[in-house]
Design a protein around this motif. Structure first.
Motif, PDB file in Angstrom:
ATOM      1  N   GLU A   1     -34.597  29.181   2.614  1.00  0.00           N
ATOM      2  CA  GLU A   1     -36.062  29.672   2.892  1.00  0.00           C
ATOM      3  C   GLU A   1     -37.101  28.314   2.766  1.00  0.00           C
ATOM      4  N   TRP A   2     -36.725  27.839   1.535  1.00  0.00           N
ATOM      5  CA  TRP A   2     -37.472  26.509   1.318  1.00  0.00           C
ATOM      6  C   TRP A   2     -37.566  25.622   2.502  1.00  0.00           C
ATOM      7  N   ALA A   3     -36.402  25.453   2.866  1.00  0.00           N
ATOM      8  CA  ALA A   3     -36.060  24.237   3.532  1.00  0.00           C
ATOM      9  C   ALA A   3     -37.039  24.652   5.179  1.00  0.00           C
ATOM     10  N   GLU A   4     -36.987  25.502   5.487  1.00  0.00           N
ATOM     11  CA  GLU A   4     -37.813  26.472   6.620  1.00  0.00           C
ATOM     12  C   GLU A   4     -39.401  25.841   6.481  1.00  0.00           C
ATOM     13  N   GLN A   5     -39.606  26.346   5.361  1.00  0.00           N
ATOM     14  CA  GLN A   5     -41.339  25.888   5.050  1.00  0.00           C
ATOM     15  C   GLN A   5     -41.351  24.424   4.921  1.00  0.00           C
ATOM     16  N   MET A   6     -40.387  23.674   4.555  1.00  0.00           N
ATOM     17  CA  MET A   6     -40.653  22.188   4.383  1.00  0.00           C
ATOM     18  C   MET A   6     -40.491  21.533   5.488  1.00  0.00           C
ATOM     19  N   GLN A   7     -39.896  22.096   6.609  1.00  0.00           N
ATOM     20  CA  GLN A   7     -39.658  21.657   8.001  1.00  0.00           C
ATOM     21  C   GLN A   7     -38.381  20.730   7.849  1.00  0.00           C
ATOM     22  N   VAL A   8     -37.382  21.034   7.023  1.00  0.00           N
ATOM     23  CA  VAL A   8     -36.328  20.063   6.989  1.00  0.00           C
ATOM     24  C   VAL A   8     -35.050  21.054   6.950  1.00  0.00           C
ATOM     25  N   SER A   9     -33.809  20.313   6.969  1.00  0.00           N
ATOM     26  CA  SER A   9     -32.499  21.437   6.939  1.00  0.00           C
ATOM     27  C   SER A   9     -32.169  21.788   5.417  1.00  0.00           C
ATOM     28  N   GLN A  10     -31.448  22.938   5.306  1.00  0.00           N
ATOM     29  CA  GLN A  10     -31.225  23.198   4.112  1.00  0.00           C
ATOM     30  C   GLN A  10     -30.018  22.133   3.313  1.00  0.00           C
ATOM     31  N   ALA A  11     -29.535  21.268   4.336  1.00  0.00           N
ATOM     32  CA  ALA A  11     -28.340  20.089   3.799  1.00  0.00           C
ATOM     33  C   ALA A  11     -29.571  19.066   3.117  1.00  0.00           C
ATOM     34  N   THR A  12     -30.617  18.862   3.539  1.00  0.00           N
ATOM     35  CA  THR A  12     -31.790  17.891   3.180  1.00  0.00           C
ATOM     36  C   THR A  12     -31.937  18.365   1.890  1.00  0.00           C
ATOM     37  N   VAL A  13     -32.391  19.789   1.533  1.00  0.00           N
ATOM     38  CA  VAL A  13     -32.844  20.144   0.258  1.00  0.00           C
ATOM     39  C   VAL A  13     -31.884  19.896  -0.607  1.00  0.00           C
ATOM     40  N   SER A  14     -30.464  20.356  -0.325  1.00  0.00           N
ATOM     41  CA  SER A  14     -29.415  20.212  -1.149  1.00  0.00           C
ATOM     42  C   SER A  14     -29.265  18.713  -1.704  1.00  0.00           C
ATOM     43  N   ARG A  15     -29.388  17.653  -0.701  1.00  0.00           N
ATOM     44  CA  ARG A  15     -29.293  16.322  -0.957  1.00  0.00           C
ATOM     45  C   ARG A  15     -30.330  15.822  -1.901  1.00  0.00           C
ATOM     46  N   TRP A  16     -31.590  16.169  -1.552  1.00  0.00           N
ATOM     47  CA  TRP A  16     -32.657  16.085  -2.728  1.00  0.00           C
ATOM     48  C   TRP A  16     -32.163  16.415  -4.075  1.00  0.00           C
ATOM     49  N   GLU A  17     -31.537  17.838  -4.132  1.00  0.00           N
ATOM     50  CA  GLU A  17     -31.303  18.433  -5.510  1.00  0.00           C
ATOM     51  C   GLU A  17     -30.222  17.646  -6.036  1.00  0.00           C
ATOM     52  N   ASN A  18     -29.244  17.045  -5.391  1.00  0.00           N
ATOM     53  CA  ASN A  18     -28.221  16.540  -5.983  1.00  0.00           C
ATOM     54  C   ASN A  18     -28.591  14.962  -6.223  1.00  0.00           C
ATOM     55  N   GLY A  19     -29.776  14.366  -5.605  1.00  0.00           N
ATOM     56  CA  GLY A  19     -29.805  13.136  -6.182  1.00  0.00           C
ATOM     57  C   GLY A  19     -29.631  12.332  -5.028  1.00  0.00           C
ATOM     58  N   GLU A  20     -28.918  12.670  -3.822  1.00  0.00           N
ATOM     59  CA  GLU A  20     -28.384  11.805  -2.714  1.00  0.00           C
ATOM     60  C   GLU A  20     -29.545  11.048  -2.205  1.00  0.00           C
ATOM     61  N   PHE A  21     -30.480  11.747  -1.983  1.00  0.00           N
ATOM     62  CA  PHE A  21     -31.791  11.244  -1.229  1.00  0.00           C
ATOM     63  C   PHE A  21     -32.922  11.631  -1.955  1.00  0.00           C
TER      64      PHE A  21
END
Length: 66
Positions: free
Chosen positions: A16-36
């Motif tokens: 849901e949040w990824a859609e609002q941020m105009q990114v993919s869910q995978a991108t949000v996951s990578r941010w949260e895991n500190g990968e990017f």
């Protein structure tokens, strides 16, 4: 990063949040895991979201400055 992103997105799912941020869910996951880290543009959207949600998140400026 994980705690910051989770704090800002609140009760929204990553998808849901990824859609609002105009990114993919995978991108949000990578941010949260500190990968990017969010790009400059994404960090600005994150800050706008946080401000609109009524949450003052001073740490978000660290994303934009990076």
């Amino acid at each position: 990063m994980k705690n910051l992103i989770e704090k800002i997105r609140g009760d929204l799912t990553q998808t849901e949040w990824a859609e609002q941020m105009q990114v993919s869910q995978a991108t949000v996951s990578r941010w949260e895991n500190g990968e990017f880290r969010p790009s400059y543009r994404a960090a600005k959207r994150i800050r706008a979201f946080a401000q609109a949600s009524g949450g003052a998140v001073p740490e978000i400026d660290d994303l934009i400055a990076a």
